[in-house]
Design a protein around this motif. Sequence first.
Motif, PDB file in Angstrom:
ATOM      1  N   ALA A 118       0.821  -1.213   0.000  1.00  0.00           N
ATOM      2  CA  ALA A 118       0.000   0.000   0.000  1.00  0.00           C
ATOM      3  C   ALA A 118       0.853   1.261   0.000  1.00  0.00           C
ATOM      4  N   ASP A 119       2.058   1.180   0.514  1.00  0.00           N
ATOM      5  CA  ASP A 119       2.937   2.348   0.528  1.00  0.00           C
ATOM      6  C   ASP A 119       3.382   2.726  -0.891  1.00  0.00           C
ATOM      7  N   PHE A 120       3.562   1.743  -1.746  1.00  0.00           N
ATOM      8  CA  PHE A 120       3.907   2.051  -3.135  1.00  0.00           C
ATOM      9  C   PHE A 120       2.690   2.563  -3.903  1.00  0.00           C
ATOM     10  N   VAL A 121       1.508   2.043  -3.582  1.00  0.00           N
ATOM     11  CA  VAL A 121       0.282   2.576  -4.187  1.00  0.00           C
ATOM     12  C   VAL A 121       0.166   4.063  -3.858  1.00  0.00           C
ATOM     13  N   TYR A 122       0.396   4.395  -2.613  1.00  0.00           N
ATOM     14  CA  TYR A 122       0.327   5.794  -2.179  1.00  0.00           C
ATOM     15  C   TYR A 122       1.410   6.632  -2.843  1.00  0.00           C
ATOM     16  N   SER A 123       2.645   6.157  -2.826  1.00  0.00           N
ATOM     17  CA  SER A 123       3.784   6.939  -3.329  1.00  0.00           C
ATOM     18  C   SER A 123       3.672   7.199  -4.822  1.00  0.00           C
ATOM     19  N   PHE A 124       3.304   6.181  -5.596  1.00  0.00           N
ATOM     20  CA  PHE A 124       3.202   6.345  -7.047  1.00  0.00           C
ATOM     21  C   PHE A 124       1.954   7.151  -7.415  1.00  0.00           C
ATOM     22  N   GLY A 125       0.880   6.958  -6.656  1.00  0.00           N
ATOM     23  CA  GLY A 125      -0.319   7.753  -6.901  1.00  0.00           C
ATOM     24  C   GLY A 125      -0.064   9.228  -6.646  1.00  0.00           C
ATOM     25  N   ARG A 126       0.769   9.493  -5.668  1.00  0.00           N
ATOM     26  CA  ARG A 126       1.130  10.872  -5.331  1.00  0.00           C
ATOM     27  C   ARG A 126       1.867  11.545  -6.491  1.00  0.00           C
ATOM     28  N   LEU A 127       2.706  10.784  -7.197  1.00  0.00           N
ATOM     29  CA  LEU A 127       3.463  11.357  -8.317  1.00  0.00           C
ATOM     30  C   LEU A 127       2.544  11.911  -9.400  1.00  0.00           C
ATOM     31  N   ILE A 128       1.404  11.263  -9.632  1.00  0.00           N
ATOM     32  CA  ILE A 128       0.517  11.693 -10.721  1.00  0.00           C
ATOM     33  C   ILE A 128      -0.678  12.499 -10.223  1.00  0.00           C
ATOM     34  N   ASP A 129      -0.658  12.855  -8.940  1.00  0.00           N
ATOM     35  CA  ASP A 129      -1.741  13.661  -8.363  1.00  0.00           C
ATOM     36  C   ASP A 129      -1.534  15.130  -8.736  1.00  0.00           C
ATOM     37  N   PRO A 130      -2.456  15.728  -9.501  1.00  0.00           N
ATOM     38  CA  PRO A 130      -2.304  17.139  -9.910  1.00  0.00           C
ATOM     39  C   PRO A 130      -2.147  18.088  -8.727  1.00  0.00           C
ATOM     40  N   LYS A 131      -2.742  17.732  -7.584  1.00  0.00           N
ATOM     41  CA  LYS A 131      -2.641  18.605  -6.413  1.00  0.00           C
ATOM     42  C   LYS A 131      -1.210  18.658  -5.870  1.00  0.00           C
ATOM     43  N   VAL A 132      -0.465  17.580  -6.049  1.00  0.00           N
ATOM     44  CA  VAL A 132       0.931  17.549  -5.597  1.00  0.00           C
ATOM     45  C   VAL A 132       1.814  18.314  -6.571  1.00  0.00           C
ATOM     46  N   ALA A 133       1.472  18.256  -7.855  1.00  0.00           N
ATOM     47  CA  ALA A 133       2.237  18.947  -8.914  1.00  0.00           C
ATOM     48  C   ALA A 133       3.705  18.520  -8.920  1.00  0.00           C
ATOM     49  N   SER A 134       3.917  17.212  -8.818  1.00  0.00           N
ATOM     50  CA  SER A 134       5.272  16.678  -8.819  1.00  0.00           C
ATOM     51  C   SER A 134       5.972  16.940 -10.145  1.00  0.00           C
ATOM     52  N   SER A 135       7.257  17.311 -10.068  1.00  0.00           N
ATOM     53  CA  SER A 135       8.052  17.472 -11.289  1.00  0.00           C
ATOM     54  C   SER A 135       8.332  16.126 -11.939  1.00  0.00           C
ATOM     55  N   GLY A 136       7.991  15.040 -11.243  1.00  0.00           N
ATOM     56  CA  GLY A 136       8.164  13.701 -11.802  1.00  0.00           C
ATOM     57  C   GLY A 136       6.878  13.081 -12.289  1.00  0.00           C
ATOM     58  N   SER A 137       5.827  13.878 -12.487  1.00  0.00           N
ATOM     59  CA  SER A 137       4.539  13.320 -12.927  1.00  0.00           C
ATOM     60  C   SER A 137       4.648  12.627 -14.282  1.00  0.00           C
ATOM     61  N   TRP A 138       5.611  13.075 -15.106  1.00  0.00           N
ATOM     62  CA  TRP A 138       5.797  12.479 -16.424  1.00  0.00           C
ATOM     63  C   TRP A 138       6.215  11.018 -16.346  1.00  0.00           C
ATOM     64  N   ILE A 139       6.762  10.593 -15.209  1.00  0.00           N
ATOM     65  CA  ILE A 139       7.203   9.204 -15.052  1.00  0.00           C
ATOM     66  C   ILE A 139       6.072   8.234 -15.411  1.00  0.00           C
ATOM     67  N   PHE A 140       4.862   8.504 -14.899  1.00  0.00           N
ATOM     68  CA  PHE A 140       3.743   7.603 -15.128  1.00  0.00           C
ATOM     69  C   PHE A 140       2.613   8.215 -15.956  1.00  0.00           C
ATOM     70  N   SER A 141       2.647   9.516 -16.212  1.00  0.00           N
ATOM     71  CA  SER A 141       1.478  10.224 -16.741  1.00  0.00           C
ATOM     72  C   SER A 141       0.885   9.604 -18.009  1.00  0.00           C
ATOM     73  N   ASP A 142       1.724   9.136 -18.940  1.00  0.00           N
ATOM     74  CA  ASP A 142       1.190   8.572 -20.177  1.00  0.00           C
ATOM     75  C   ASP A 142       1.281   7.046 -20.197  1.00  0.00           C
ATOM     76  N   LYS A 143       1.602   6.453 -19.072  1.00  0.00           N
ATOM     77  CA  LYS A 143       1.814   5.003 -19.031  1.00  0.00           C
ATOM     78  C   LYS A 143       0.724   4.262 -18.271  1.00  0.00           C
ATOM     79  N   VAL A 144       0.001   4.970 -17.416  1.00  0.00           N
ATOM     80  CA  VAL A 144      -1.075   4.344 -16.648  1.00  0.00           C
ATOM     81  C   VAL A 144      -2.362   5.145 -16.835  1.00  0.00           C
TER      82      VAL A 144
END
Length: 545
Positions: A118-144
Amino acid sequence: MNKAVRFIFILVVFFLALSSCTGPSSTSKKTVFNINLDEGLSSLDPAFARNQNSLWMINQLFNGLVQIDDSLKTQPCIAKSWGISTDGTVYNFHLRNDVFFQDAKQFKGGKGRKVVAADFVYSFGRLIDPKVASSGSWIFSDKVKDKSAFVVVNDSTFRIQLKQPFPPLLSMLTAQYCSVVPHEVVDYCGKDFREHPVGTGPFKFHYWKEGEVLVLLKNEHYFEKDKNGSALPHLDAIRATFLGDKQTAFMEFLSKKLDFLNDIDGSYRDDILTKSGTVTQKYKGQFIISSGPFLNTIYLGMLVDSSLAIVKNSPLKKLKIRQAINYAIDKQKMIKYLRNNMGTPGIAGFMPAGMPGYDAKQVHGYTYNPDKARQLIKEAGYPNCVGLPEITLHTTVSYRSLIEYVQGQLDKVGIKTNVEITQGASLRELISKNDVNFFYGSWIADYPDAENYLSVFYSKNKIPWGPNYTGFNNKQFDGLFEQAYREPNDEKRYALYRQMDNLVMEQAPVVVLYYDQRVNLYQNNISGYSINAQNLLNLKRVVKR
């Protein structure tokens, strides 16, 4: 509290912390690894691991599912094993059961708890969360599809469901963006997690006075061991300072107040290295120089998206002007006299030397040809550069001499430039908002696959969704980029990468100046350091005698 008193206070706190590392009965000498981060530190939150200093420190504090070794091969980390479906879209990761988050008050009893799926579900979900605005959102943005792509099978099994195959996924997951973080601490701290990090890494956060000092202490409960079965890490602490002046940092290294120095700055390069790149007699044997390929492309970016107001009146929107700039720069001379042969001239593509699939014979960049540059300027409608407006080139103080060399080269073919010096973080901010037409840039591999470099030109990665800072948009390129997602064979995928790289070079949204070389200086009493081509600082196996 004045600065001197505050600094003494910091040192007292630091050494008191060290004395408690192994309990009051310990009498062994504590080993502290001293490093300087000359360009500051923007964040200790893996979701914002966007520059080298952040990558380095985050790598000490956090772990991911997998990690790279010094040969750039993917190795287990928190995931002890994994399986991939026959269609390449489902990855199941089997987690170790002995990995714990570092202690924090947000956990029950203040003790770090075990990492679960569940910690990885949270961590990876956080990367693509627009509210977080992670500079790493591109990691998963077009892959999932969305956060539902990250699945808890059970506490020790984590699943990723891709929209389509993506062969470099395992390599990509070695990026520091993909580190696991605890929801209890992140939810409590919010944006302040950047300065109150809690991870699973070999070192734990202790103290950070921004711009002055950062202290990390040994994680006594770290799960990895060395080849002899001894617990990692071997160091008791890491102490980072933030001296902005590279000459001052070098003097600190010579006086042994620093154990490590990254790169050799132009202000003292000729003192250490001959023009051919060998160590001068003055410094032979005084310290260790470790060098090798570095997956870092040094380039000039040119904004080419004509839909942007800033581009409408820019001469850089013209292909022939961009090509002329490429032909105008003597990169061989630049490497010899400004870098003492520490690097490879950028005469191929954007993919750097040392990257799997790199082939300078098959990717055709630009060699020095000032006559060709002048002809292209004329064909662009500016004979003898008449009517060609001055172009502002933005850079940081660290690369001032390099960019002034470029300025001189462009001046020789009639292209007038104004060099504007900006603080590193400020320039990155301007670039990330498309607020500059012509800028110095460097792209350090987040993971060792050329997809990471070519994603910089994928149209769906244009700002604000990704790192396409030039606004490049080419349908043929995008088609090849997406085709590469479906190609599991490495050699065939590398061939597609080279096709894409050639397209980028033809359209010239960038000037590739050189492919960097890793140059690390260590004191003679340091051993166990990493020599990977990502120049990723890995201190868990370092020994200081």
